[in-house]
Design a protein around this motif. Structure first.
Motif, PDB file in Angstrom:
ATOM      1  N   LEU A  67     -63.694  94.901 -16.795  1.00  0.00           N
ATOM      2  CA  LEU A  67     -63.868  95.893 -17.847  1.00  0.00           C
ATOM      3  C   LEU A  67     -63.396  97.259 -17.367  1.00  0.00           C
ATOM      4  N   THR A  68     -62.799  97.999 -18.274  1.00  0.00           N
ATOM      5  CA  THR A  68     -62.481  99.395 -17.972  1.00  0.00           C
ATOM      6  C   THR A  68     -63.770 100.203 -18.083  1.00  0.00           C
ATOM      7  N   ALA A  69     -63.717 101.463 -17.672  1.00  0.00           N
ATOM      8  CA  ALA A  69     -64.899 102.307 -17.754  1.00  0.00           C
ATOM      9  C   ALA A  69     -65.374 102.448 -19.194  1.00  0.00           C
ATOM     10  N   ALA A  70     -64.425 102.586 -20.132  1.00  0.00           N
ATOM     11  CA  ALA A  70     -64.801 102.712 -21.547  1.00  0.00           C
ATOM     12  C   ALA A  70     -65.426 101.413 -22.052  1.00  0.00           C
ATOM     13  N   GLU A  71     -64.844 100.271 -21.669  1.00  0.00           N
ATOM     14  CA  GLU A  71     -65.399  98.987 -22.091  1.00  0.00           C
ATOM     15  C   GLU A  71     -66.769  98.743 -21.468  1.00  0.00           C
TER      16      GLU A  71
ATOM     17  N   LEU B  48     -78.085  94.808 -14.502  1.00  0.00           N
ATOM     18  CA  LEU B  48     -77.973  94.459 -13.082  1.00  0.00           C
ATOM     19  C   LEU B  48     -76.605  93.869 -12.767  1.00  0.00           C
ATOM     20  N   ALA B  49     -76.116  93.003 -13.645  1.00  0.00           N
ATOM     21  CA  ALA B  49     -74.835  92.336 -13.397  1.00  0.00           C
ATOM     22  C   ALA B  49     -73.699  93.351 -13.296  1.00  0.00           C
ATOM     23  N   LEU B  50     -73.695  94.328 -14.206  1.00  0.00           N
ATOM     24  CA  LEU B  50     -72.583  95.274 -14.239  1.00  0.00           C
ATOM     25  C   LEU B  50     -72.748  96.426 -13.252  1.00  0.00           C
ATOM     26  N   ARG B  51     -73.991  96.837 -13.008  1.00  0.00           N
ATOM     27  CA  ARG B  51     -74.204  97.997 -12.138  1.00  0.00           C
ATOM     28  C   ARG B  51     -74.315  97.641 -10.655  1.00  0.00           C
ATOM     29  N   THR B  52     -74.640  96.383 -10.340  1.00  0.00           N
ATOM     30  CA  THR B  52     -74.810  95.996  -8.930  1.00  0.00           C
ATOM     31  C   THR B  52     -73.888  94.864  -8.489  1.00  0.00           C
ATOM     32  N   GLY B  53     -73.253  94.158  -9.440  1.00  0.00           N
ATOM     33  CA  GLY B  53     -72.330  93.096  -9.063  1.00  0.00           C
ATOM     34  C   GLY B  53     -72.991  91.823  -8.579  1.00  0.00           C
ATOM     35  N   LEU B  54     -74.256  91.590  -8.911  1.00  0.00           N
ATOM     36  CA  LEU B  54     -74.921  90.355  -8.487  1.00  0.00           C
ATOM     37  C   LEU B  54     -74.295  89.140  -9.165  1.00  0.00           C
ATOM     38  N   ARG B  55     -74.266  88.030  -8.449  1.00  0.00           N
ATOM     39  CA  ARG B  55     -73.761  86.775  -9.000  1.00  0.00           C
ATOM     40  C   ARG B  55     -74.742  86.219 -10.022  1.00  0.00           C
TER      41      ARG B  55
ATOM     42  N   SER C  69     -65.812  93.672 -12.327  1.00  0.00           N
ATOM     43  CA  SER C  69     -65.789  95.000 -12.944  1.00  0.00           C
ATOM     44  C   SER C  69     -66.532  96.007 -12.077  1.00  0.00           C
ATOM     45  N   THR C  70     -67.681  95.592 -11.526  1.00  0.00           N
ATOM     46  CA  THR C  70     -68.455  96.480 -10.647  1.00  0.00           C
ATOM     47  C   THR C  70     -67.602  96.958  -9.483  1.00  0.00           C
ATOM     48  N   ALA C  71     -66.973  96.010  -8.787  1.00  0.00           N
ATOM     49  CA  ALA C  71     -66.177  96.363  -7.609  1.00  0.00           C
ATOM     50  C   ALA C  71     -64.969  97.222  -7.981  1.00  0.00           C
ATOM     51  N   THR C  72     -64.309  96.876  -9.088  1.00  0.00           N
ATOM     52  CA  THR C  72     -63.129  97.634  -9.502  1.00  0.00           C
ATOM     53  C   THR C  72     -63.486  99.067  -9.850  1.00  0.00           C
TER      54      THR C  72
END
Length: 422
Positions: A206-210, A229-236, A355-358
């Motif tokens: 996801l882009t920042a806007a998405e 949690l999934a998007l802000r921390t990148g947990l599996r 997306s988190t890492a990017t």
């Protein structure tokens, strides 16, 4: 006077030990082979004791009814032995199932009849090349069952993905590596065959806007805290579903990742330890996650009260209305529904992790920090997966430097004659 009979150095069944001309010690004895027959096995050691101990271990396994691989075993026999006696104790159940499927569908049909001691790098290379170009409908006999493909003279050319061929190669290397450790083979011939690196799987983070649009849509969802949690921390996905309240400290804003929810054939949904030591980690929680988890806990307490005695107290953070674990497949369907309601493009749930890492990389966060957050075993994994992002950032950095250091002939403050002298 008759000379006394020479006493045997070893009892019957214990095998023989002698020193070779090259200085190593060799021990030989009869054991139960993978094909249920009795065969002679040889082991080696730098000392007599080392060789004797290795032979004793093999004979002990044989006496317990465990088959032992021998140098004249076929590849098929050895793979069967390795899966049933070695890999089963070292691999997770789902991984062992994938290995067994790989052996059954590809390795045994392709290399099973060859003697493992006579297997060459050329044999392995020929097998892999054939695997790449063979239609799987024809190879596995599916065309006859479906009355299609080659059975009607029109091959569908259903080829294996390059990543699958690479996986087959890696399973063979693992099995032969154990044969080398057991002194059944002098070297691992599969390692001599250079693997064709598969094209890396493309993902669409996801882009920042998405990402902002996704978080806004998740606010009305029961699983808002999970998506946060999934998007802000990148947990599996498995780490999220296996998270327990005892792992979370809302006061200090931290979470300890110790387990993962997995679905296996024998146990169904169950919490298992993280796959690697690096995956077991402690992470900081953003304030947005702390707030959504607090709301989520209050909602869960209300569900517990409604369920009453039907509540399954497993201390899981994300559950069904009765406290049982969430099925990963159901989470995937819910995630797709959320994307559709938000009128966003379809991505995989795992792409939230990408997306988190990017987004972190684009914000200038150090690669080492991202590696620790994601739980990668080696920083090379992080660097390899997000190489395209790093290249884009390098280009932006170079262009920024280029703007800061204009060429003299482009600088209106520098007279043309001065630029020429320079």
């Amino acid at each position: 006077m008759t000379a006394p009979k020479r006493r045997k150095a070893r009892a019957n069944g214990e095998g023989t030990i002698y020193q070779r001309k090259d200085g190593r010690w060799e021990a030989a004895g009869y054991v139960l082979a993978a094909d249920s027959t009795s065969k002679r096995v040889r082991v080696y050691g730098s000392t007599r004791r080392e060789a004797a101990d290795k032979l004793t271990e093999k004979i002990a396994d044989s006496n317990r009814g465990l088959p032992v691989a021998t140098s004249d075993s076929t590849v098929g026999d050895y793979l069967t032995y390795w899966l049933g006696s070695v890999a089963v104790h070292r691999l997770r159940e789902n991984t062992h199932t994938r290995y067994a499927t790989c052996v059954r569908l590809h390795l045994i049909p392709g290399l099973g009849t060859k003697k493992i001691a006579r297997l060459t790098a050329k044999d392995v290379r020929t097998f892999l090349n054939r695997l790449r170009i063979s239609c799987q409908c024809c190879t596995q006999g599916l065309d006859a069952e479906r009355k299609a493909c080659c059975a009607i003279g029109e091959c569908c050319r259903k080829l294996l993905a390059p990543s699958t061929v690479t996986y087959v190669h890696s399973v063979l290397k693992s099995a032969l590596e154990h044969a080398v450790r057991e002194d059944e083979l002098p070297r691992n011939v599969a390692r001599s065959v250079k693997a064709v690196a598969p094209r890396p799987r493309r993902f669409q983070p996801l882009t920042a806007a998405e990402a902002r649009q996704f978080l806004a849509a998740a606010r009305t969802d029961k699983l808002q805290a999970l998506y946060e949690l999934a998007l802000r921390t990148g947990l599996r996905k498995g780490e999220l579903l296996g998270l327990c309240w005892e792992d979370i400290d809302l006061t200090s804003g931290t979470a300890s990742i110790r387990s993962s929810l997995q679905c296996t054939r024998t146990s169904g949904l169950s919490r298992l330890p993280t796959k690697t030591r690096a995956s077991e980690r402690r992470i900081a929680l953003p304030m947005g996650c702390v707030q959504s988890l607090t709301i989520h806990r209050e909602r869960q307490e209300k569900e517990r009260a409604v369920a009453g005695t039907d509540w399954q107290d497993k201390d899981l953070v994300f559950t069904t209305p009765t406290g049982s674990p969430l099925d990963p497949a159901n989470l995937t369907r819910r995630f797709r529904g959320l994307l559709d309601r938000a009128r966003m493009r379809r991505i995989r749930f795992h792409d939230l992790r990408h997306s988190t890492a990017t987004l972190l990389l684009e914000q200038g966060v150090d690669l080492v920090v991202i590696k620790e957050l994601l739980g990668h075993a080696h920083i090379g994994v992080t660097a390899g997966v997000y190489a395209h992002v790093r290249l884009r950032l390098q280009r932006q950095a170079i262009e920024t430097l280029n703007d800061a250091l204009p060429r003299p002939d482009d600088d209106p403050r520098v007279p043309p004659e001065a630029a020429a002298v320079r």
